[in-house]
Write an enzyme that holds these catalytic residues in place. Structure first.
Site, short mmCIF file in Angstrom:
data_model
loop_
_atom_site.label_atom_id
_atom_site.label_comp_id
_atom_site.label_asym_id
_atom_site.label_seq_id
_atom_site.Cartn_x
_atom_site.Cartn_y
_atom_site.Cartn_z
N ASP A 23 59.62 -48.96 -6.99
CA ASP A 23 59.72 -50.65 -6.84
C ASP A 23 59.00 -51.74 -7.66
OD1 ASP A 23 60.10 -52.67 -4.53
OD2 ASP A 23 59.60 -52.22 -3.40
N VAL A 24 59.77 -52.22 -7.97
CA VAL A 24 59.13 -53.34 -9.42
C VAL A 24 58.79 -54.50 -8.45
CG1 VAL A 24 61.50 -52.40 -10.55
CG2 VAL A 24 61.61 -54.66 -8.17
N ASP A 63 63.47 -45.80 -9.45
CA ASP A 63 64.44 -46.77 -8.27
C ASP A 63 63.68 -46.20 -7.26
OD1 ASP A 63 66.81 -48.29 -6.83
OD2 ASP A 63 67.39 -47.28 -8.05
N THR A 117 80.50 -53.18 -8.10
CA THR A 117 78.85 -51.79 -8.11
C THR A 117 78.93 -52.41 -6.42
OG1 THR A 117 76.91 -52.49 -8.92
CG2 THR A 117 78.05 -54.08 -8.60
N LYS A 157 67.81 -65.50 -11.84
CA LYS A 157 68.92 -64.35 -13.35
C LYS A 157 68.67 -65.83 -14.66
CE LYS A 157 70.26 -61.13 -11.72
NZ LYS A 157 69.93 -60.09 -12.29
N TYR A 164 70.16 -66.98 -6.66
CA TYR A 164 70.81 -65.95 -7.50
C TYR A 164 70.41 -67.06 -8.79
CZ TYR A 164 73.29 -62.23 -9.88
OH TYR A 164 73.28 -61.14 -9.61
N ASN A 176 66.04 -53.26 -15.10
CA ASN A 176 67.52 -53.80 -14.24
C ASN A 176 67.76 -53.70 -12.70
OD1 ASN A 176 70.99 -53.39 -14.73
ND2 ASN A 176 70.46 -51.39 -13.21
#
Length: 300
Positions: A65-66, A45, A192, A161, A157, A92
């Site tokens: 950090d992706v 994360d 969330t 996705k 978005y 994720n």
């Protein structure tokens, strides 16, 4: 090591698992389920250290950090030296975004593409060679219902996705000969902290999106329980809720009805309110029927 399966049961006991974005939300809920199933879990994360109380005892943590290639390199080196391999990769980590095409700017597009789409690509690119060498592995990518059903005022978005779904479908067939399975989780809105990552120019759409997330009828734990069962069963597309089943089935099997619902929802965009709830309301009214325990399923 890895996912141990028989005809009657399967388990992640002793599986070596990396979960990105695992300190909160769906990632955190999946981590808890994996630990309860006796998996060895590494969470990646963006925090320098895992926030206190965010992870169960025994979980390893690495700042990841992706969007940074060097962070992925460090994660691969850590996994090789500490676990000796990786059985399950759960991509994720992600952020929220949304907005009308003429309001959201290109910086917003670049940011969400770099994190939500290229973050998944980087994860797969980093760990597929390791899994190929092992001759086994499982990749689980978190997409969204937005990857399958594309409501107005959510272009960026929806695009990333949908891209995650496309990557997942591609790798499903590409990696099967190497003993690597692929699943993609496609939840509808659930409660969330994802809304905290909003930060674009279309404040009206983002305010509506925040409300839909914070007031959603599903919790991260509920979504994770369905997703976890789908992962264990080796399902490819994992729809986690009734809304997802209804909307996806309508798009596939009753396209004229689906198109009318979306076009009607699009009329709300100019009013500065999110079009998603009205679209789902119309599809629920047309396709939902009572199911077990008061839930519903899509007629097909």
């Amino acid at each position: 090591m890895g996912l141990l399966a028989t005809k009657s049961s399967c388990s992640y006991a002793a599986a070596r698992v990396l979960v990105t974005g695992g300190c909160s939300g769906l990632g955190q809920a999946l981590v808890k389920l994996l630990v309860a199933d006796a998996a060895r879990v590494l969470v990646g994360d963006v925090h320098a250290a895992a926030p206190e109380g965010s992870l169960p005892p025994g979980v390893d943590y690495l700042r990841l950090d992706v969007s940074k290639d060097e962070d992925w390199d460090a994660a691969r080196n850590w996994v090789e030296s500490t676990y000796g391999g990786l059985d399950v990769l759960i991509n994720n980590a992600g952020i929220a975004a949304g907005g009308r095409i003429d309001v959201a700017d290109m910086d917003e597009w670049r940011r969400i593409v770099d994190i939500n789409l290229l973050g998944v690509a980087r994860g797969c690119h980093t760990f597929v060679p390791m899994m190929k060498q092992q001759g086994s592995g499982q990749i689980v990518n978190t997409a969204s219902l937005a990857g399958l059903v594309h409501a107005p005022a959510m272009a960026s978005y929806n695009a990333v996705k949908a891209g995650v779904v496309a990557i997942s479908e591609t790798l499903r067939s590409e990696l099967a000969p190497s003993g690597i399975t692929v699943s993609v989780i496609c939840p509808s809105f659930f409660r969330t902290n994802l809304a905290e990552s909003f930060g674009g120019k279309d404040v009206d759409m983002e305010a509506s999106g925040t409300e839909m997330i914070t007031k959603a009828p599903r919790s991260a734990d509920q979504v994770a329980a369905v997703a976890f069962a789908g992962m264990k069963a080796g399902k490819f597309i994992i729809l986690t809720d009734r809304d997802g089943h209804i909307a996806y089935a309508a798009k596939r099997f009753a396209r004229p009805v689906y198109d009318r619902a979306m076009l009607t929802a699009g009329k709300r965009v100019g009013k500065g309110t999110t079009p998603v709830p009205p679209a789902l309301d119309k599809l629920r009214a047309r396709f939902a029927k009572p199911g077990p325990r008061g839930d519903g399923e899509a007629r097909s």
